[in-house]
Design an enzyme around this catalytic site. Structure first.
Site, PDB file in Angstrom:
ATOM      1  N   HIS A 154       2.203  -0.943   7.611  1.00 53.95           N
ATOM      2  CA  HIS A 154       1.017  -0.590   8.392  1.00 53.95           C
ATOM      3  C   HIS A 154       1.398  -0.447   9.865  1.00 53.95           C
ATOM      4  CE1 HIS A 154      -1.620  -0.884   5.121  1.00 53.95           C
ATOM      5  NE2 HIS A 154      -1.649  -2.194   5.015  1.00 53.95           N
ATOM      6  N   ARG A 158      -1.451   9.689  -3.986  1.00 60.81           N
ATOM      7  CA  ARG A 158      -0.843   8.785  -4.977  1.00 60.81           C
ATOM      8  C   ARG A 158      -1.782   7.593  -5.201  1.00 60.81           C
ATOM      9  NH1 ARG A 158       4.356  10.275  -2.047  1.00 60.81           N
ATOM     10  NH2 ARG A 158       5.817  10.942  -3.668  1.00 60.81           N
ATOM     11  N   ARG A 171      -3.948  12.572  -7.768  1.00 54.24           N
ATOM     12  CA  ARG A 171      -3.100  12.328  -8.934  1.00 54.24           C
ATOM     13  C   ARG A 171      -3.589  11.068  -9.634  1.00 54.24           C
ATOM     14  NH1 ARG A 171       3.212  11.123  -8.384  1.00 54.24           N
ATOM     15  NH2 ARG A 171       2.505   9.145  -7.547  1.00 54.24           N
ATOM     16  N   ASN A 198      11.045  14.699  -6.975  1.00 56.44           N
ATOM     17  CA  ASN A 198      11.648  13.354  -6.920  1.00 56.44           C
ATOM     18  C   ASN A 198      12.018  12.893  -8.328  1.00 56.44           C
ATOM     19  OD1 ASN A 198      10.796  13.653  -4.334  1.00 56.44           O
ATOM     20  ND2 ASN A 198       9.130  12.174  -4.462  1.00 56.44           N
ATOM     21  N   ASP A 199      11.072  13.078  -9.248  1.00 56.58           N
ATOM     22  CA  ASP A 199      11.361  12.679 -10.629  1.00 56.58           C
ATOM     23  C   ASP A 199      12.103  13.761 -11.392  1.00 56.58           C
ATOM     24  OD1 ASP A 199      10.542  10.027 -11.159  1.00 56.58           O
ATOM     25  OD2 ASP A 199       8.497  10.658 -10.723  1.00 56.58           O
ATOM     26  N   ARG A 214      16.452   7.099  -9.644  1.00 52.38           N
ATOM     27  CA  ARG A 214      16.195   7.467  -8.254  1.00 52.38           C
ATOM     28  C   ARG A 214      16.229   6.285  -7.288  1.00 52.38           C
ATOM     29  NH1 ARG A 214       9.836   9.504  -8.415  1.00 52.38           N
ATOM     30  NH2 ARG A 214       9.599   8.786  -6.304  1.00 52.38           N
ATOM     31  N   CYS A 220       5.295  18.981  -4.537  1.00 52.36           N
ATOM     32  CA  CYS A 220       4.892  17.809  -3.766  1.00 52.36           C
ATOM     33  C   CYS A 220       6.000  16.759  -3.692  1.00 52.36           C
ATOM     34  CB  CYS A 220       3.617  17.206  -4.330  1.00 52.36           C
ATOM     35  SG  CYS A 220       3.804  16.638  -6.028  1.00 52.36           S
TER      36      CYS A 220
HETATM   37  C1  PEP Z   1       7.719  13.365  -7.618  1.00 53.04           C
HETATM   38  O1  PEP Z   1       8.156  12.781  -8.615  1.00 53.04           O
HETATM   39  O2  PEP Z   1       8.312  14.283  -7.042  1.00 53.04           O
HETATM   40  C2  PEP Z   1       6.429  12.975  -7.036  1.00 53.04           C
HETATM   41  C3  PEP Z   1       5.858  13.698  -6.121  1.00 53.04           C
HETATM   42  O3  PEP Z   1       5.867  11.814  -7.452  1.00 53.04           O
HETATM   43  P1  PEP Z   1       6.381  10.333  -7.091  1.00 53.04           P
HETATM   44  O4  PEP Z   1       7.411  10.452  -6.008  1.00 53.04           O
HETATM   45  O5  PEP Z   1       5.177   9.585  -6.683  1.00 53.04           O
HETATM   46  O6  PEP Z   1       6.932   9.880  -8.396  1.00 53.04           O
HETATM   47 MG    MG Z   2       6.869  11.523  -9.804  1.00 59.08          MG
END
Ligand code: PEP
Ligand code: MG
Length: 601
Positions: free
Chosen positions: A203, A311, A347, A469-470, A480, A517
């Protein structure tokens, strides 16, 4: 802890840059109270009422002080949007574990009030220490901030006014700064801050960005090394802190400060412009990723044209109960109203993997990233999923809402999800509760199987959003959060680029939009290729928005298509990265690399 008497000269530290810009000034050390320094005493049973009374009085005084600070954040204050953090801290004072736990330790274990409280604070730290999730760690720190405030009151240590009465040109150096401390900072006197603790999602970091004070956190021991009066340079963009810099370094950083100031000024103007390529042939929507409600104002002030990824799991983490439908409804409604008419992509719950909740039956799994996560978990807990869907459908009447389902890997999951959505809508209908049932539905494309069947999935949804990311984690078979294999994590790997191309082609063939995203969307080096591949929306960390808009506005589609074509002929990510960086460096000399924190993945 005793300060090291050695005076450091031109000494460089590297931490996490959480609020950009350069601050140069004189260090002021804000001493932190370690729980091991508190008086420890076994009390007699007849002292119990007195110790409990002392604790309750200290809690009352802490509450009063926090209320005063909170009331100081009126609507004209830049931190007004964050006032609720202080309200949360006030609530934490009465948290059962904190309040009752301390009193129980006094009466059952016969500890004096300070020791009992210190014990509770240490238990919280120990419980959260093994958790990887940075956000959850931050919530443990909230309890610490509150506990430390009460502990100081019990020990008669005056902390009030420490951050309010700083001399001009101060740079605050502390083990940690609480949101309440940050809220009291007078921007005219404070040129920056550096702390041992913390990360980008604290924060305090978020508040530092709001008041635009350069800040570096996660410096580990800086508060023990620096002495009050030392000259200190804070570079909040790169995370560098220099103690007692030599004249040449100061000169260099004064220059950088000026460049940064001018650069930011010019960049912020780009935030307010649409992201249209310079030939006018293509426009992309630039939106923000948010986790906390207090990030919306920063997103909008940086030029976000809506939220591309909310999120929502962060509403469920770090608490001892589940958020009710009403609570969720109020939050989604606020985010939607704030952005209206721009779209907000909500989401659904993505719990599991590295984001664990104590309430939601995530049993121990050998491979949590491959386990009962996201939509898989929601389909196994229809009660919880439906509560969230009802809240979203109800909130959707207050703005432009899009629903995004994480981790879909097959059609069956998607069809089951659609069935639960329509059940939720029917229930609301029959109960006469206002809601929006015609809501745009999308999936996060983040599992390789979803890419392979993107043509089939595209028939069932209104949009795709690529979660790199995933997607990279699963495509490259790398955890990751495992630093040892992080070197394989590369957004420009030819396999990753091909997965994105396959997804956009399937979307285009069906005439549906495709967003991105994952973190890849906010890294400037990727922008020409993402444009070349035909992404319609890029959702990112709000701070990256102005620069990304500037890049989009400075390139033509022909250039992007050409770069993309060439990159697809190359064999490995190093070659592609070198090629793109070379091109961007030549095209955007100097200012492109000023805010290097935005280039860090
Ligand atoms: C992703 O996986 O790219 C994503 C946007 O979701 P998170 O990073 O919350 O898993
Ligand atoms: Mg993800």
């Amino acid at each position: 802890m005793v300060s090291d008497p050695k005076r450091y000269e031109n000494f460089f530290f590297k931490g996490v840059g959480v609020s950009g810009g350069v601050g140069i000034g004189q260090a002021v050390i804000i001493k932190h109270l370690t729980t091991d320094l508190c008086p420890k005493r076994i009390i007699t049973p007849d002292e119990i009422p007195h110790e409990i009374q002392r604790f309750e009085d200290a809690v009352k005084s802490a509450e009063q002080r926090l209320r005063e600070i909170r009331n100081g954040l009126d609507t004209s204050h830049p931190l007004f949007d964050h006032a609720y953090i202080l309200e949360t801290h006030i609530l934490l004072l009465h948290d059962r574990m904190f309040f009752e736990g301390t009193k129980t330790a006094i009466s059952n274990e016969l500890l004096n009030a300070e020791w009992a409280l210190a014990q509770i604070m240490m238990n919280v730290t120990a419980a959260f220490d093994s958790i990887e999730d940075e956000y959850l760690k931050e919530r443990a720190r909230d309890i610490h901030f509150v506990g430390e405030r009460v502990l100081k009151l019990l020990m008669g240590i005056q902390s009030a006014g420490m951050v309010t009465q700083l001399p001009p040109h101060s740079v605050i150096v502390a083990h940690d700064l609480s949101p309440a401390d940050t809220a009291q900072i007078k921007k005219d006197n404070v040129f920056g801050f550096a702390t041992d603790m913390g990360g980008k999602t604290s924060h305090t970091a978020i508040m530092a960005r709001s008041i635009k004070i350069p800040a570096v956190t996660g410096l580990e021991k800086i508060s023990n090394i620096v002495q009050t009066g030392d000259t200190i340079v804070i570079d909040g963009s790169t995370g560098v802190v220099i103690v007692n810099p030599d004249p040449e370094t100061i000169y260099r950083y004064r220059e950088r400060q000026e460049v940064y100031r001018k650069y930011q000024q010019s960049l912020m103007a780009f935030g307010m412009l649409p992201a249209v390529t310079s030939d006018g042939s293509r426009s992309v929507r630039i939106t923000a990723n948010i986790e906390l409600i207090d990030e919306i104002s920063i997103a909008v002030s940086h030029g976000a044209e809506g939220v591309g990824l909310f999120r929502t799991e962060y509403l469920f983490l770090g608490r001892s109960d589940l958020p009710s439908e009403e609570e969720q409804y109020a939050i989604y409604k606020r985010v939607l109203e704030y952005n209206n008419p721009n779209p907000v992509t909500i989401r659904t719950l993505d719990i599991g993997g590295d984001k664990m909740s104590a309430q939601i039956g995530a049993s121990h799994e050998a491979n949590p990233a491959l386990g009962l996560r996201a939509i898989r978990l929601c389909l196994s807990r229809v009660d919880l999923f439906k509560t969230q869907l009802r809240a979203i459908l109800r909130a959707a009447v207050h703005g432009t809402c899009r629903l995004l389902i994480p981790m879909v890997s097959c059609i069956k999951e998607l069809l089951a999800t659609k069935e639960i959505i329509s059940q939720a809508a029917q229930e609301l209908d029959s109960q006469g509760i206002p809601h929006q049932s015609r809501i745009k539905l999308g999936i996060l494309v983040e599992v390789p199987s979803a890419v392979v069947i993107a043509d089939l999935l595209a028939r069932e949804v209104d949009f795709f959003s690529i979660g790199t990311n995933d997607l990279i984690q699963y495509a490259m078979a790398i955890d990751r959060v495992n630093e040892q294999v992080n070197y394989l994590y590369d957004t420009l790997h030819p396999a990753v680029l091909r997965l994105i191309r396959q997804t956009t082609m399937a979307a285009q063939a069906r005439g549906i939009e495709v967003a991105m995203c994952g973190e890849m969307a906010g890294d400037p080096v990727n922008i020409p290729i993402l444009l070349g591949l035909g992404i319609d929306e890029l959702s990112m960390n709000a701070l990256a928005i102005p620069l990304v808009k500037k890049l989009v506005r400075s390139v033509t589609m022909e250039e992007c298509a050409d770069l993309t074509r060439q990159a697809f002929e190359m064999q490995d990510s190093e070659e592609i990265r070198f090629f793109l960086e070379d091109w961007l460096g030549a095209r955007f000399p100097r200012d492109y690399f000023v805010d290097s924190s935005q280039h860090v993945q």
